[in-house]
Every structure is written in C-alpha cells, then in structure tokens.
Design a protein around this motif. Sequence first.
Motif, PDB file in Angstrom:
ATOM      1  N   ASP A 245       0.819  -1.218   0.000  1.00 49.07           N
ATOM      2  CA  ASP A 245       0.000   0.000   0.000  1.00 49.07           C
ATOM      3  C   ASP A 245       0.849   1.263   0.000  1.00 49.07           C
ATOM      4  OD1 ASP A 245      -2.455  -1.197  -0.150  1.00 49.07           O
ATOM      5  OD2 ASP A 245      -2.825  -1.169   2.005  1.00 49.07           O
ATOM      6  N   VAL A 246       2.074   1.172  -0.449  1.00 44.83           N
ATOM      7  CA  VAL A 246       2.963   2.334  -0.503  1.00 44.83           C
ATOM      8  C   VAL A 246       3.321   2.610  -1.961  1.00 44.83           C
ATOM      9  CG1 VAL A 246       5.133   3.365   0.261  1.00 44.83           C
ATOM     10  CG2 VAL A 246       3.919   1.756   1.756  1.00 44.83           C
ATOM     11  N   ASP A 247       3.112   3.846  -2.389  1.00 43.04           N
ATOM     12  CA  ASP A 247       3.439   4.225  -3.762  1.00 43.04           C
ATOM     13  C   ASP A 247       4.841   4.832  -3.778  1.00 43.04           C
ATOM     14  OD1 ASP A 247       3.606   5.061  -6.328  1.00 43.04           O
ATOM     15  OD2 ASP A 247       1.799   6.319  -6.310  1.00 43.04           O
ATOM     16  N   PHE A 248       5.833   4.013  -4.087  1.00 42.02           N
ATOM     17  CA  PHE A 248       7.209   4.487  -4.067  1.00 42.02           C
ATOM     18  C   PHE A 248       7.560   5.339  -5.283  1.00 42.02           C
ATOM     19  CE2 PHE A 248       7.667   1.074  -0.927  1.00 42.02           C
ATOM     20  CZ  PHE A 248       8.379   1.754   0.048  1.00 42.02           C
ATOM     21  N   SER A 249       6.631   5.515  -6.210  1.00 42.07           N
ATOM     22  CA  SER A 249       6.886   6.455  -7.299  1.00 42.07           C
ATOM     23  C   SER A 249       6.908   7.896  -6.787  1.00 42.07           C
ATOM     24  CB  SER A 249       5.837   6.308  -8.397  1.00 42.07           C
ATOM     25  OG  SER A 249       4.571   6.779  -7.955  1.00 42.07           O
ATOM     26  N   LEU A 250       6.430   8.109  -5.545  1.00 42.90           N
ATOM     27  CA  LEU A 250       6.468   9.436  -4.942  1.00 42.90           C
ATOM     28  C   LEU A 250       7.828   9.731  -4.320  1.00 42.90           C
ATOM     29  CD1 LEU A 250       2.992   9.307  -3.160  1.00 42.90           C
ATOM     30  CD2 LEU A 250       3.508  10.159  -5.448  1.00 42.90           C
ATOM     31  N   TYR A 251       8.666   8.714  -4.205  1.00 45.01           N
ATOM     32  CA  TYR A 251       9.999   8.873  -3.627  1.00 45.01           C
ATOM     33  C   TYR A 251      11.000   9.143  -4.750  1.00 45.01           C
ATOM     34  CZ  TYR A 251       8.179   6.906   0.747  1.00 45.01           C
ATOM     35  OH  TYR A 251       7.478   6.689   1.907  1.00 45.01           O
ATOM     36  N   THR A 506      -3.208  13.252  -4.687  1.00 43.19           N
ATOM     37  CA  THR A 506      -3.269  14.153  -5.838  1.00 43.19           C
ATOM     38  C   THR A 506      -2.076  14.061  -6.766  1.00 43.19           C
ATOM     39  OG1 THR A 506      -2.262  15.886  -4.485  1.00 43.19           O
ATOM     40  CG2 THR A 506      -4.658  15.803  -4.547  1.00 43.19           C
ATOM     41  N   GLN A 507      -1.030  13.318  -6.385  1.00 44.81           N
ATOM     42  CA  GLN A 507       0.193  13.321  -7.183  1.00 44.81           C
ATOM     43  C   GLN A 507       0.162  12.261  -8.277  1.00 44.81           C
ATOM     44  OE1 GLN A 507       2.466  15.646  -7.081  1.00 44.81           O
ATOM     45  NE2 GLN A 507       1.274  16.681  -5.499  1.00 44.81           N
ATOM     46  N   ARG A 508       1.214  12.256  -9.061  1.00 48.84           N
ATOM     47  CA  ARG A 508       1.280  11.423 -10.257  1.00 48.84           C
ATOM     48  C   ARG A 508       1.248   9.930  -9.926  1.00 48.84           C
ATOM     49  NH1 ARG A 508       6.523   9.431 -10.737  1.00 48.84           N
ATOM     50  NH2 ARG A 508       8.054  10.478  -9.466  1.00 48.84           N
ATOM     51  N   ARG A 509       0.771   9.146 -10.859  1.00 46.94           N
ATOM     52  CA  ARG A 509       0.720   7.696 -10.718  1.00 46.94           C
ATOM     53  C   ARG A 509       1.560   7.057 -11.811  1.00 46.94           C
ATOM     54  NH1 ARG A 509      -0.722   7.380  -5.666  1.00 46.94           N
ATOM     55  NH2 ARG A 509      -2.668   8.460  -5.255  1.00 46.94           N
ATOM     56  N   LEU A 510       1.887   5.812 -11.608  1.00 47.30           N
ATOM     57  CA  LEU A 510       2.670   5.091 -12.618  1.00 47.30           C
ATOM     58  C   LEU A 510       1.806   4.809 -13.836  1.00 47.30           C
ATOM     59  CD1 LEU A 510       4.458   2.556 -10.299  1.00 47.30           C
ATOM     60  CD2 LEU A 510       5.547   4.355 -11.615  1.00 47.30           C
ATOM     61  N   ALA A 511       2.391   5.063 -15.002  1.00 49.69           N
ATOM     62  CA  ALA A 511       1.653   4.778 -16.228  1.00 49.69           C
ATOM     63  C   ALA A 511       1.549   3.290 -16.492  1.00 49.69           C
ATOM     64  CB  ALA A 511       2.325   5.477 -17.409  1.00 49.69           C
ATOM     65  N   SER A 512       2.441   2.508 -15.885  1.00 42.81           N
ATOM     66  CA  SER A 512       2.485   1.077 -16.181  1.00 42.81           C
ATOM     67  C   SER A 512       1.529   0.260 -15.335  1.00 42.81           C
ATOM     68  CB  SER A 512       3.907   0.550 -15.951  1.00 42.81           C
ATOM     69  OG  SER A 512       4.317   0.843 -14.624  1.00 42.81           O
TER      70      SER A 512
END
Length: 548
Positions: A245-251, A506-512
Amino acid sequence: MTTQKTPVKASTARRAGPRFPIVGIGASAGGLEAFTQLLSHLPADTGMGFVLVQHLAPAHPSALVHLLSATTPMPVHEARHRQRVLPNHIYVITPNTCLRIARGVLVLETRDATPGVARTIDIFLESLARDRQERAIGIVLSGNASDGTIGLEAIKAQGGITLAQDDSAAFRSMPHSAVAAGCVDLVLAPKEIAEELARIASHPYVAHERPVATPPVSESAKTPADPSETQDLGAIYVLVRKHSDVDFSLYKSVTIERRISRRMALHGMTQTADYARLLRGNVPELERLTADMLIGVTRFFRDPEVFEALKQTVFPALFASGRKDPLRIWVPACSTGQEAYSLAMAVTEFSEQAGGTARALQIFATDLSASRIDTARAGLYPEGLAQEVGSERLRRFFVEEEGGYRIRKDLRGQIVFARHNLLSDPPFARMNLISCRNVLIYLEPTIQKPLLTTLHYALKPEGFLLLGTSESMGAAAELFQTLDKKRKIYTKKTSVGSRLVLPAITQRRLASGPPAQRPPPGRTRHPGSMPNARPIGSRSSALRRLAC
C-alpha cells in the motif's frame, strides 16, 4: 608491519579508483579461526579492499598480521594512520587503537580508556558506510556482546551489503545480535562468505559502474534509452505498491532504484526483468524489498546539538506558565523508535531542570514498517547504545536485560507507536511539536510542499516543526517562520490558513499500472485518531538464506 609478497595481478584493476568496494570485517572471541577460514577461500583478485577489526588486548602485541599472511596471497598490512586502502590488500587494526576511514584513507586514534563495552567494530563500520555507501560491505564474525550491530545497520541504511557468520561461530553473540536487529542480508559460514564476496565483487552494483536498475539516459534527449527497462521498473513499483500500500513512485527514483539494484545484487541478477519475475508472488522478497525502500537511518540523540537547541528555544515555550494540557509531539517516520525515545528523555530532563509544574507528555510515533514499529514498541536496543546516550541516561532511562538495554516502562508508556502512511493517511492533529527529520530528502520535490502543508495543518497555532539538517522549506516557506536556521527549527505561521492535503491522493501515478487505491469510505480516519497497526508481510527464510 607488512608482509611482503609478489604483487597480485588483479583482473579487476579497472576498479582501483577511489570508489572501489571496501569490506569491513569485525570479530572478537573466536575471530582468528573465522578470519582464517574466510581468507583461505577468498580469491586474491576481487578488486576489493579489506579491513579487519578484531577486539585485541590493549597492552599486548598482536600476531594477526603474521598469522593471517599464511592464509592468503594478498598483502597483509598492520593499519597505519593516513594509510590509503588499496584493492586486493588487507589491513589489520593494531592494539589499543580506534580505526576509521575517510575518503579511502585510514584514520587511527588511541582507543578511549573509558571502561565499558568495546565499540571498535561499530566505529569503523559506521565510518565505512559514510565513506563508501553502496560500495561498503560489512561482515560480523564470531564474538561476544553486540559490537558490529550498529555498524551493519549504518551500512545497510546507506545501501551497502551486510553479512554475518552463522552458527559455525565459536562465540555467537555478536552475529546473533546483528541478525536479531534485522540488518543482515546473508547469514553464512566463513567459507560461504568468501564465495559470496567473490560473486558480489563482479556485480555492477558494487563494481565501479552504473547501478543496473537505473535506466541508461541519453545525454541529448535526457530520457530513458531502453523502454523495456523502464517498463520492468514500473512493474516492480506496482508489485511493491500492491503488496505494501505504498506508492514508491512518490519517492526519489534514484534512491529507490539503488535499493532495487541492491536486492538484485544479493540474488546475483543483472537484468531488471529477471528480478521483476522473481518478485511476482514472492511475499518474503517483496517484504525485504519494501523494508529496503523504507530507509531507516536513526540513532539516539542524533545530532546532539539539535536537542540542546530544543531545550534552549522550543521547550521553554512549551512549558510556559499556565499550560495544563498535555504536551503533544508527533514523530512520523520514526523507524525503530530512537528519535521518539530521545525526545521523551529530553523533555523529561528539561521539565525537571525547569522545576515548574509537570506537564503530561503524549508522543505519537509512526512509521510505514510494521516490523520497525514492533521493534520500537519493545524498546530493546543493543549494548552499543551506551555510547549514544551516555552513562547517566543509560542508568536513568534503561534497564539492562539479556541482549541489551530496554527503555523503562514509564518512559515507554508516554509513547504510542503505530503504522501510518505519512503521504496518504490523515495526520495527527493539535500537535505542539512535529519532528519530521530526514523524510523530505527521500521524496520527489513535487511531494514536499503538499507534505509540509499537511504538517502545517497538524500543528497547533504557533506549534514547532523540526526538519533534518540537510532539509529546507523550499516552496512551502510561506507556511513557517524560521526559528533556528542552522538546526532547522520552524514555527507555524498563524496568518496562513491550514488545510489538509494528502500528497499521495493528488500526485502522479505510474503509467504502467493502475493508480493506488484510496481507502474505502468506511476505513477513513479522522485527523488525530490513532490508526490500527497493520502487518506489511511475514518473515521467512528464502533463497540463499537472505535474512532480511
């Protein structure tokens, strides 16, 4: 003293530059046998430098150089002050000295005569972590007590690789302490450690090359040159997000992809696609990768001058006359709890010295890692912490137990530990002080302002915010007034309205892959409420005895 030998022809001479890997090996009782077994099976041309730190009697000469020279074709040196470490050479600590390394050069000092648990291994390994980062390798062999545990934690936190001797150790306390702390990657016999070092030496992660998980970049276009590599990395991000449940694309991507490369090196993989396949359905490895990504660099009273500044500037305001309500402090990203406990000790000391009316203390300490929260809640730390907290605090706030020292029950009772996602879970509210140190440095710049806005919302009017010494307000400067620029202490501006902003929403998400799911309405928590702890995953043994 150096044993002269025919120079070794190093097949890895290309790594003889300033950033070649250096291996720090620590041992105490039973160490000679373990050193001998390891070196006798170690190739002479790994391209690594080796520094051996053994607990030695301070008043007696050491025969280690002579004895170990018979086990390896590599030159074995007695460590000297300002001696540069060379690849394919071995350096041995001398009696009654404390050894460090800086910019590849050994620094020797006379060992402190203060009685207590020896920390010579920790001291060297911590300096090695700072000096070599991902090209630091730490090993703890046979010995009593817990020296080496803190050093291995530092190496792993910097992206290095850590190993410990298995139950073949004549004295198991030192390696067992490190394994129990969760900072050991591989638990092996000395012969197998040698084989592992030989394998790792040629891996791109520790070799003087680009980390394998970072997509190559075209200098002209500044975009990834290999779309398949980017897609494989995206798949890894999605797998970890679904697991934790952690979105590491924000790191920050550079930091996270170094951690992916580290796990690949431990599995002997050089292709990101292979590692992505390994992760699918592999809960233990997903748990280990997640733990690696959640960088936990902490210690008691880290940056002591910061705590002194709090006592001089912040605590007097918090203990002003007439205040009866509980003092509320939040420590997000608390890791294994040292920061929260340090603040509790500092507040207790100030309150007693001030001699005023006692004010109830409530500390909320949160982290994404359920295992680190469990460690923090238990409050048991290795013997080496005596050097961090000092003898007076050790006597006052700790109880000695088998395996280390435990925080006293009354102090633990002032702190509530819980799992919490700082980027997506509602924050705690009505805080007098938030200590959010060394979190911003790991996040993408676009996430930093929304996070600081959330922290502004969580503070009471004129509450205080503490950041890490390498961090700054950046684009959120209008929210806070600087109180101590050097030590990064700020006060909340009341002229700016507070609003709740959850950066991950509100931040970006992975396109994949699909976007991270927001909690269903029934699970939404009110700001300030205590979230329920949730386990991230289970621990178990895995391929090649990967310990964590």
